[in-house]
Design a protein around this motif. Structure first.
Motif, PDB file in Angstrom:
ATOM      1  N   ALA C 299       0.808  -1.151   0.101  1.00 26.86           N
ATOM      2  CA  ALA C 299      -0.175  -0.005  -0.058  1.00 26.86           C
ATOM      3  C   ALA C 299       0.865   1.150  -0.066  1.00 26.86           C
ATOM      4  O   ALA C 299       0.583   2.242  -0.803  1.00 26.86           O
ATOM      5  CB  ALA C 299      -0.927   0.165   1.093  1.00 26.86           C
ATOM      6  N   PHE C 300       1.848   1.197   1.005  1.00 29.08           N
ATOM      7  CA  PHE C 300       2.964   2.418   0.773  1.00 29.08           C
ATOM      8  C   PHE C 300       3.594   2.456  -0.472  1.00 29.08           C
ATOM      9  O   PHE C 300       3.653   3.739  -0.936  1.00 29.08           O
ATOM     10  CB  PHE C 300       3.762   2.355   2.111  1.00 29.08           C
ATOM     11  N   ALA C 301       4.018   1.510  -1.054  1.00 30.23           N
ATOM     12  CA  ALA C 301       4.680   1.472  -2.359  1.00 30.23           C
ATOM     13  C   ALA C 301       3.674   1.965  -3.389  1.00 30.23           C
ATOM     14  O   ALA C 301       4.155   2.863  -4.326  1.00 30.23           O
ATOM     15  CB  ALA C 301       5.115   0.373  -2.747  1.00 30.23           C
ATOM     16  N   SER C 302       2.492   1.709  -3.373  1.00 27.38           N
ATOM     17  CA  SER C 302       1.350   2.212  -4.641  1.00 27.38           C
ATOM     18  C   SER C 302       1.313   3.542  -4.111  1.00 27.38           C
ATOM     19  O   SER C 302       1.221   4.298  -5.173  1.00 27.38           O
ATOM     20  CB  SER C 302       0.129   1.398  -4.364  1.00 27.38           C
ATOM     21  N   LEU C 303       1.055   4.236  -3.018  1.00 30.72           N
ATOM     22  CA  LEU C 303       1.188   5.626  -2.775  1.00 30.72           C
ATOM     23  C   LEU C 303       2.221   6.523  -3.182  1.00 30.72           C
ATOM     24  O   LEU C 303       2.100   7.358  -3.676  1.00 30.72           O
ATOM     25  CB  LEU C 303       0.781   5.895  -1.388  1.00 30.72           C
ATOM     26  N   HIS C 304       3.328   5.807  -3.042  1.00 32.49           N
ATOM     27  CA  HIS C 304       4.332   6.438  -3.489  1.00 32.49           C
ATOM     28  C   HIS C 304       4.596   6.654  -5.080  1.00 32.49           C
ATOM     29  O   HIS C 304       4.935   7.614  -5.393  1.00 32.49           O
ATOM     30  CB  HIS C 304       5.711   5.599  -2.949  1.00 32.49           C
ATOM     31  N   VAL C 305       4.204   5.458  -5.693  1.00 30.93           N
ATOM     32  CA  VAL C 305       4.044   5.591  -6.954  1.00 30.93           C
ATOM     33  C   VAL C 305       2.943   6.558  -7.751  1.00 30.93           C
ATOM     34  O   VAL C 305       3.637   7.640  -8.306  1.00 30.93           O
ATOM     35  CB  VAL C 305       3.634   4.298  -7.609  1.00 30.93           C
ATOM     36  N   VAL C 306       2.054   6.760  -6.969  1.00 30.61           N
ATOM     37  CA  VAL C 306       0.912   7.615  -7.251  1.00 30.61           C
ATOM     38  C   VAL C 306       1.678   9.154  -6.980  1.00 30.61           C
ATOM     39  O   VAL C 306       1.445   9.965  -7.860  1.00 30.61           O
ATOM     40  CB  VAL C 306      -0.329   7.524  -6.942  1.00 30.61           C
ATOM     41  N   PHE C 307       2.053   9.322  -5.769  1.00 28.58           N
ATOM     42  CA  PHE C 307       2.574  10.603  -5.361  1.00 28.58           C
ATOM     43  C   PHE C 307       3.689  11.196  -6.290  1.00 28.58           C
ATOM     44  O   PHE C 307       3.656  12.344  -6.551  1.00 28.58           O
ATOM     45  CB  PHE C 307       2.953  10.617  -3.975  1.00 28.58           C
ATOM     46  N   THR C 308       4.596  10.206  -6.811  1.00 30.06           N
ATOM     47  CA  THR C 308       5.618  10.441  -7.542  1.00 30.06           C
ATOM     48  C   THR C 308       4.947  10.763  -9.074  1.00 30.06           C
ATOM     49  O   THR C 308       5.466  11.832  -9.727  1.00 30.06           O
ATOM     50  CB  THR C 308       6.498   9.350  -7.819  1.00 30.06           C
TER      51      THR C 308
END
Lengths: 461, 461, 461
Positions: C299-308
């Protein structure tokens, strides 16, 4: 067992109509885990062991006896020992006569022995009823209660009643028995836990091969050619630019390959005028790995999407943007909006997004729990109608994207076409043939054939 | 069958306690596939056919006899022939008396005949016990072993014992029987494989209608208005800009519509003072399609995310960026960072990302296999608490995004509001009413009513 | 029941071999819903109620009688009344002797009473056979037919036969019974529907704690430090910049924490020289929540992807880009492409994309329906091989991204390291130890131990 009956209460029922006692030969990992689970489900368990000294690892509500003594107490005996020790059972043949022996063993390699372990056991003890079961369940999963991987227990055996008894135990443990037929299926069942994605092997090798080919094709055209003839070092293209050329090409080709066997099948059926003859083997196999091909195509498409979306974050992209803007600024002029370019760029992006969206829908529908909840008509609607729609959208996306270079001679370095042109061959062929197949004059006889009509009924005798 | 017994061994058990023989009338596709599967599972199979000449398509361990002869060998007869040929069974009535007949037929259209095929069969042969089963399973799936779509076999029949026998066979084949009651359920079961996403129909039509409305609304305001009054041709907005306005609006409205029926239900219960009266039909139906509404909303939200993320790749976007930078450069000055703008842009992006994240979580929890693994409290927590949180975040995202234009007169072209304002009506109404409903003075009586308390107990007589 | 027999036909079988009658005490929500479902499945249902006046809410094919009269008609009585009213059953003890009583009650709090409701019922009526069942099913789900949350029905009871009867009913209703053993399991079963993601609690608290710590660490270094020493107000970093620093750090640390317990286990086994001793409790618990840790990391990795990916859409980003370009334009020069920078930026993006891709694959494989379809070897291959590959790629991604700042003193504000350096500690430690563990001289004894070999066999007595 009566000694610590106060403790037993927690697990075993205290009434007279107990479940039948189960005997387990062997106190290894799996024997203990299975015994523990069985006691939880209300089965009295007795272990057969060389040393009857009670280990603290054995579930404390179980009895431990010598092999012969333990076997006499139960109708079902679970053989939790390794194949190489099976021959020690031969002296017990008389005690085991008529009993149900459950073979739970696995091998270390595919087809390690000429006959399966269960058949070997049946040969050693012809008077017993051998049932193969539980070999796909792991001790760790039984112990921890987290049966993440497969709740399915494959069961096979020659004696239907014995099999039924074992399947009832399987159900009582909260697992799902799956009857695989007679003991000859044991080989297959023993090979099962040793398999590593057998259905994925061919699609995987195919994709790896094609990916390698297209990767080096692109390296040659985009990096080596540019370095030799234009003296530009674009070696960093290896990280993103070239993967982002290979991924969409692979996605499109693999998606098209999903629909090729269906088209072959239709042509073969039309040609033969009957559906009652088997397809060639290669076509059958191809049809069975369509789902895997499609999912690999989806993986490539997803990578393509992410690779594309990170473009603005690349140092190369911001350098190129800056260069363009600065050259305009230094010329003191602002270029007006190029409407054709705006149309083209927006169209291929929109086509790609919609195609990918349908593609993801297809992927979600192929999740086992989702496809279990739709009927065949719905499944075919999604996989065929939506699938073709995705293929059309993705092909159009590629065509609009590459259209401008199609006739430009600069796109043919070393007289080789750009890979996006190569990628269009299979999908376009599929779409053209499919377009022909839905014409009424072709579709009508095909539908009749598929409903059982035969042009030449003699054929099928 | 004894002739090739060496071969039979592989499939059928070789002991005396065999499974009961099953007879199949009809050697068509489905009859053969089912027979093959049954032989694999240890059932002796005998085919009843007009021509007893053995076809090489029929499983080689099966016998082929005349109808009457075959029927005598088994207690269960599977009728794998089409409804229009059922009347040929009438002469066999005496042989079939007391036997279990399994009707596996399907129709080509919903409610094609006044009575279901199974009931028609029962009328033709009143002495036999008719059971409906297997009609949702496909021959292809049985043959290939890939039961991707539904392992469920719906079974119905008036004779409980006969039904039980059929359900045991279903289980032995590795499928899951589901008892649907008496033979009157056959109509429903026969219609089932002809249905195409019945639960999705209303949500689909609603979304298509709303999408079309908002699309043309946007085309009018953003393209036609601009063309008429500002003489700018922005027709390429049709590909990305306008879809990316419609998608978020649809996602927000549909997500809010998921929570409207729950609010109506609470108000109705509060007003009536009891939960023991049925809701109006439209509310019941609306409640049953909440999951579908939510998933369509998620699809629109996902499209919105991708459409937004490709923005920097659009020719229009890079032209606009370039224009802004060049005009600054030509004026020889650099604008300082506008902190309010930075705050606003970052806030609505962050709110949108978090809202979408929760939304995707909701979507994942609604996958059948995931929702099967949570208890009701967890399911309600996710679908209600997390759902409202997602709605709040998405509404806030829209408000922060559009806030600056809300009071600007230029946003009201032709005196019509921008669609993002329209999109806020339903969600804001839902959130306001929900906010009122969680006040203790409202929540307490509602909780009491839901636990069975009645303001006016006489009502429920 | 005979009065409206024409209507009954639709639901109940009309033949002599009916299913056994079921009696339901209590006409509340759940009693009615269950009765309705049972009638649909062919069970005659009789309600026991204080008032025998027929309410229009009770399924119309059911009889309503007084308690004693109703109980006499059936062998199975479902007690659909609340625990506090159980004592009214005491006078009926004689009528209920030998009958199967199904306790379906739930409590409002975990461990509300000293003994479970089912045990309390068994104490009140020692002559009856009490079975706990159905408490995890909701009335709403039974009524609407949408059994989204859990089809599993946990069953427990001391009488095996009684339990079997109840499990047969459960199966007939299309639900899946799961035998949990004797009545002592009732407490656990009654607590089950009150649980809220018990396996997720520890991973959740851990992530919340770490997230808060890293968030304030970043706020201090990136906003407060900058404000104090450089007088720049970057408070808007709170919305996206800082979350996008915390998310990847959390993802990497949590992913590494998934693999820590496996490494501890290997070291402990190597040290002890046997696998036959239990791991310490904390390690067992840690091992059981690895899946949850991994999914939170995803979940954190997915948020990181979208935030990036939204970076280019931020007002701050376009301001910074513009500033860089304008300063070049005003200096009348174009900077050449920096190849090292291009390589670095493309490499860390590519590494991150591939790592995230494998991470998503891991997530998909952990969906229950997918993991049910793979065998243990495949499951371990994905979760171990692909998992380590993802960890390696993500660690490399972080290292390449941060490499340039590692030795720069300006990265150590207030002498504190940047958080990406902190994030690398756990993953690097895991990878180094794992690298040591796969050396043959370490791997060989470990494999032997895991196959049952013991260095000091006396240990396990």
């Amino acid at each position: 067992m009566n000694k610590n009956s106060s403790n037993t209460m927690a697990l075993a029922p205290n009434t007279s109509n107990k479940r039948e006692t189960v005997c387990i030969f062997g106190t290894g990992d799996f024997g203990r885990a299975l015994g523990h689970k069985m006691i939880q489900s209300g089965y009295p368990v007795v272990y057969g062991s060389r040393s009857t000294q009670i280990s603290n690892l054995i579930p404390k509500d179980a009895e431990v006896l010598g092999h012969a003594e333990a076997a006499q107490k139960a109708a079902i005996i679970i053989i939790a020992i390794q194949r190489q020790h099976y021959n020690f059972l031969t002296p017990l043949a008389e005690v085991l006569r008529g009993k149900v022996l459950v073979d739970i063993s696995n091998n270390l390699k595919l087809n390690q022995y000429p006959e399966s372990n269960a058949e070997y056991l049946a040969q050693l003890l012809p008077g017993s009823k051998v049932v193969k079961a539980f070999n796909t369940v792991s001790a760790w999963a039984l112990q921890s209660g987290t049966l993440d991987a497969s709740r399915q227990v494959f069961v096979c055996g020659d004696d239907v009643e014995a099999k039924q008894m074992v399947m009832n135990i399987v159900r009582a443990l909260g697992l799902t028995p799956l009857d695989k037929g007679s003991l000859l299926a044991a080989q297959e069942i023993e090979n099962y836990p040793l398999q590593l994605f057998p259905m994925w092997r061919f699609p995987m090798f195919l994709s790896l091969g094609l990916t390698a080919f297209f990767f080096f094709y692109c390296v040659a055209l985009d990096i080596i050619y540019t370095y030799i003839y234009e003296n530009n070092d674009f070696s960093f293209f290896i990280a993103i630019t070239i993967p982002n050329r290979v991924c969409p090409v692979m996605a499109l080709i693999l998606l098209a390959l999903v629909y090729v066997p269906g088209i072959f099948a239709a042509i073969i059926q039309l040609y033969r005028g009957t559906k009652y003859r088997r397809f060639p083997d290669w076509l059958d196999k191809w049809m069975l790995c369509r789902k895997q091909l499609g999912l690999i195509a989806l993986a490539f498409a997803s990578l393509h999407v992410v690779f594309t979306l990170v473009t603005p974050l690349r140092a190369f992209a911001s350098w190129r943007t800056g260069k363009g803007i600065i050259s305009q600024a230094l010329n003191n002029k602002t270029e007006p909006l190029d409407h054709t370019k705006a149309w083209l760029s927006d169209s291929y992006l929109a086509l790609g997004i919609l195609g990918f969206f349908l593609f993801v829908l297809l992927g979600i529908t192929s999740l086992p729990s989702v496809s279990n909840n739709v009927n065949w008509r719905e499944f075919r609607f999604v996989q065929s109608k939506l699938g073709y729609m995705a293929l059309i959208l993705c092909t159009a996306h590629t065509m609009v994207y590459g259209g401008k270079w199609f006739l430009s001679p600069s796109a043919y370095k070393w007289y080789l076409p750009n890979i996006y042109i190569l990628s269009l061959i299979v999908p376009c062929a599929v779409l053209v043939v499919k377009f022909v197949l839905i014409f009424p004059c072709v579709d009508k006889p095909l539908t009749q054939i598929r409903q059982g009509w035969e042009r030449n009924p003699k054929y099928s005798e």
